[in-house]
Design an enzyme around this catalytic site. Structure first.
Site, PDB file in Angstrom:
ATOM      1  N   TYR A   1      78.047  34.817  21.709  1.00  0.00           N
ATOM      2  CA  TYR A   1      77.461  35.652  20.653  1.00  0.00           C
ATOM      3  C   TYR A   1      77.079  37.024  21.172  1.00  0.00           C
ATOM      4  CZ  TYR A   1      72.707  35.173  22.534  1.00  0.00           C
ATOM      5  OH  TYR A   1      71.586  35.255  23.321  1.00  0.00           O
TER       6      TYR A   1
ATOM      7  N   LYS B   1      77.390  35.282  27.632  1.00  0.00           N
ATOM      8  CA  LYS B   1      76.382  35.238  26.556  1.00  0.00           C
ATOM      9  C   LYS B   1      76.706  34.044  25.663  1.00  0.00           C
ATOM     10  CE  LYS B   1      73.696  38.555  23.820  1.00  0.00           C
ATOM     11  NZ  LYS B   1      72.388  38.102  24.302  1.00  0.00           N
TER      12      LYS B   1
ATOM     13  N   GLU C   1      65.810  37.424  35.517  1.00  0.00           N
ATOM     14  CA  GLU C   1      65.667  38.237  34.294  1.00  0.00           C
ATOM     15  C   GLU C   1      64.701  37.520  33.369  1.00  0.00           C
ATOM     16  OE1 GLU C   1      69.297  38.330  31.918  1.00  0.00           O
ATOM     17  OE2 GLU C   1      69.820  36.307  32.577  1.00  0.00           O
TER      18      GLU C   1
ATOM     19  N   LEU D   1      72.476  37.987  32.669  1.00  0.00           N
ATOM     20  CA  LEU D   1      73.324  38.627  31.677  1.00  0.00           C
ATOM     21  C   LEU D   1      73.296  40.119  31.979  1.00  0.00           C
ATOM     22  CD1 LEU D   1      74.965  38.136  29.029  1.00  0.00           C
ATOM     23  CD2 LEU D   1      72.991  39.137  27.875  1.00  0.00           C
TER      24      LEU D   1
END
Ligand code: PDD
Length: 277
Positions: A32, A145, A177, A201
């Site tokens: 996505y 993702k 992250e 990511l």
């Protein structure tokens, strides 16, 4: 208004169109993107769609439309929904087939939603936010993702339960992250962030902000740093499509720097806003 799209058709967002045997629904077998629209203009849309294509390739999923066609469909959705400040969610999955783990021979599914932006308030940007440190329990391919967000959701909720805006994840002692954001520490004027490898990511906002930093003469080091380094940083911040550039002023019970957004994060936020236009 809000609007949805499923496999070629624009529909109301509450339409009952996803069959039980849709693989995104059953397996999280898809990828996505979230794209923000400012005053009618999609921000870094091409970059998001290129990442969507790369995520799809990484899970051996064929793109249902070309990037150009996706751009047209997104513009069409925004026009139909009459939205100027919006968030577009784009999802592609391995399609609809009787449940079986191995790949079915069916076309991929595409769904999208078009909704008014959920922007943070100016007060949030001015005061900064608190984060919680949590163990990074995700898989080894965080550069994809993917729809499989269970560890991210659990971490975000654990942070929310502690009154925090975001969970900052720690793997083997190093900050990777946030649950849905990238994380940065500033020490002696230098911006540190985890390198864009399989552990994080590679944020579209991250790339834009690192470029803004470099253009502003702010040194950037894409190096993993420890949780101790974060706690002792002069400033810290996070970035994402929806959170833009947001100061971290507290990590659990530790105050970062002065406990207010510092000069580097304020400069980066202002310059990022300029980039948006
Ligand atoms: N999240 N890291 C993770 C794990 C993310 O899910 C996101 C984005 C980011 C920031 O990436 P970008 O700058 O390209 O938005 C980093 C989106 C917004 C979401 O899941 O809603």
């Amino acid at each position: 208004m809000t609007l949805a799209f499923f496999n070629g058709e624009f529909l109301p967002t509450d339409s009952l169109v996803i069959p039980i045997d849709e693989r995104g629904h059953q397996f999280g077998d898809g990828v996505y993107e979230v794209i923000k629209i400012y005053d009618g203009t999609p921000f870094l849309m091409r970059e998001h769609l290129v990442r969507l294509e790369n995520s799809a390739k990484a899970i051996r999923l064929e793109m249902p439309y070309s990037i150009e066609r996706f751009e047209e469909l997104i513009q069409e959705g925004l026009t139909r929904a009459q939205l100027r400040d919006a968030q577009v969610y784009v999802q592609i999955t391995r399609g609809i087939a009787t449940r079986l783990h191995s790949f079915p021979d069916v076309p991929p599914s595409t769904s999208m939603t078009f909704r008014p932006s959920k922007s943070l308030t100016e007060e949030t940007f001015n005061t900064g936010i608190k984060v919680a440190l949590l163990e990074d329990e995700r898989w080894y391919n965080c550069y994809i993702k993917s729809l499989n967000l269970l560890p991210n959701i659990l971490a975000k909720q654990a942070a929310a339960d502690r009154g925090c805006f975001e969970a900052v994840l720690v793997r083997d002692g190093y900050i990777t992250e946030g649950s849905s954001t990238n994380t940065y520490a500033v020490k002696d004027g230098v911006v540190y962030t985890h390198p864009a490898n399989k552990r994080i990511l590679n944020g579209i906002t991250r790339a834009a902000v690192l470029q803004v930093a470099q253009e502003s003469g702010i040194e950037v080091r894409e190096e993993a740093f420890t949780s101790e380094f974060l706690l002792a940083a002069d400033e810290a911040f996070l970035t994402s499509t929806t959170a833009e550039v947001l100061a971290i002023t507290h990590v659990d019970d530790t105050v970062i720097g002065t406990g207010t957004p510092g000069p580097v994060v304020r400069q980066l936020h202002a310059k990022f806003r300029k980039l948006i236009g």
